[in-house]
Design an enzyme around this catalytic site. Structure first.
Site, PDB file in Angstrom:
ATOM      1  N   ASN A   6      66.516  29.718  22.524  1.00 62.32           N
ATOM      2  CA  ASN A   6      66.788  28.348  22.956  1.00 62.32           C
ATOM      3  C   ASN A   6      67.587  27.641  21.866  1.00 62.32           C
ATOM      4  OD1 ASN A   6      66.440  25.948  24.602  1.00 62.32           O
ATOM      5  ND2 ASN A   6      64.947  25.243  23.094  1.00 62.32           N
TER       6      ASN A   6
ATOM      7  N   HIS B 291      68.057  23.707  20.339  1.00 63.90           N
ATOM      8  CA  HIS B 291      67.388  22.400  20.365  1.00 63.90           C
ATOM      9  C   HIS B 291      68.135  21.441  19.448  1.00 63.90           C
ATOM     10  CE1 HIS B 291      64.141  19.528  20.793  1.00 63.90           C
ATOM     11  NE2 HIS B 291      64.162  19.363  19.480  1.00 63.90           N
TER      12      HIS B 291
ATOM     13  N   SER C 161      69.284  23.499  16.145  1.00 64.34           N
ATOM     14  CA  SER C 161      68.599  24.732  15.763  1.00 64.34           C
ATOM     15  C   SER C 161      68.589  25.717  16.926  1.00 64.34           C
ATOM     16  CB  SER C 161      67.132  24.442  15.382  1.00 64.34           C
ATOM     17  OG  SER C 161      67.020  23.420  14.413  1.00 64.34           O
TER      18      SER C 161
ATOM     19  N   ASP D  24      59.396  24.137  21.335  1.00 64.36           N
ATOM     20  CA  ASP D  24      60.414  24.050  20.280  1.00 64.36           C
ATOM     21  C   ASP D  24      59.860  24.512  18.928  1.00 64.36           C
ATOM     22  OD1 ASP D  24      62.275  22.989  22.116  1.00 64.36           O
ATOM     23  OD2 ASP D  24      61.500  20.974  21.815  1.00 64.36           O
TER      24      ASP D  24
END
Length: 213
Positions: free
Chosen positions: A107, A109, A136, A145
């Site tokens: 992912n 973020h 990030s 996260d």
């Protein structure tokens, strides 16, 4: 050729960066499919324009999150993905989904994690008067996260900035670092081991590869 599946909820600018990197042979892999939880997400249009299979699954079709994720997993697995990429995917994933793709789910973020998990990161940066901000890329775990950081990019925050200024600056960095991390994974250089990110056989520090010594 290794397969990448991307999940989006909106505009899909990071998806476009990955599409472009694949076309330019900067990523040694194929974008096999794009999925969205929003039927009108522009990211799906980006996929169709690039000739990539595009699918929408909306929450209203399913009884609950578990049923939604179960169907999503089945449809993703039909493409035999080596890596699943979240690019602005705005649904909380079930533990079963995260476990199913553990070590091959990443992912991006918009903050310098562990600062500001969750939503409205740019607003929090402005409200708190931060001088630095960034983005990030991390492996996904059950903690929101909170998975191991792979790579961060930092931007300055100026006194007269608004959210649009910061968003533009952060996205510029995202479009550079996300395809890079995808390429590392495709080349077999990147893995998650013992809840840490490893690059080229070395464990990365908590802030990832871009951490300042």
């Amino acid at each position: 050729m290794k397969h990448i599946v991307v999940l989006v909820s909106g505009n899909g600018s990071n998806l476009q960066a990955i599409i472009d990197a694949c076309k330019q042979k900067k990523i040694n892999g194929t974008l096999a499919a794009v999925f969205s939880n929003k039927a009108d997400a522009f990211g799906l249009e980006r996929a169709r324009t690039a000739g990539i299979p595009a699918h929408a699954l909306t929450a209203s079709q399913f009884a609950d999150r578990v049923a939604f994720d179960r169907e999503l997993m089945q449809e993703i697995d039909a493409y035999a993905p080596d890596l699943v990429v979240l690019a602005g995917y705005m649904r909380i994933l079930s533990p079963a989904f995260v476990a199913h793709y553990s070590g091959r789910l990443i992912n991006i973020h918009p903050s310098l994690l562990p600062k500001y998990p969750g939503l409205h990161t740019h607003r929090q940066v402005l409200d708190n008067g931060d001088e630095d901000h960034g983005t990030s890329v991390h492996f996904v775990t059950d903690e929101l996260d909170g998975g191991p950081v792979i790579l961060q990019a930092k931007i300055p925050v100026f006194a007269n900035d608004d959210e649009d200024d910061i968003t533009a600056r952060v996205q510029h960095q995202e479009h550079a670092i996300y395809p890079l991390v995808v390429s590392w994974f495709m080349e077999g250089r990147l893995e998650m081991r013992n809840n840490a990110a490893w690059l080229d056989g070395k464990e990365l520090p908590p802030q990832g590869h871009a951490a300042e010594e």
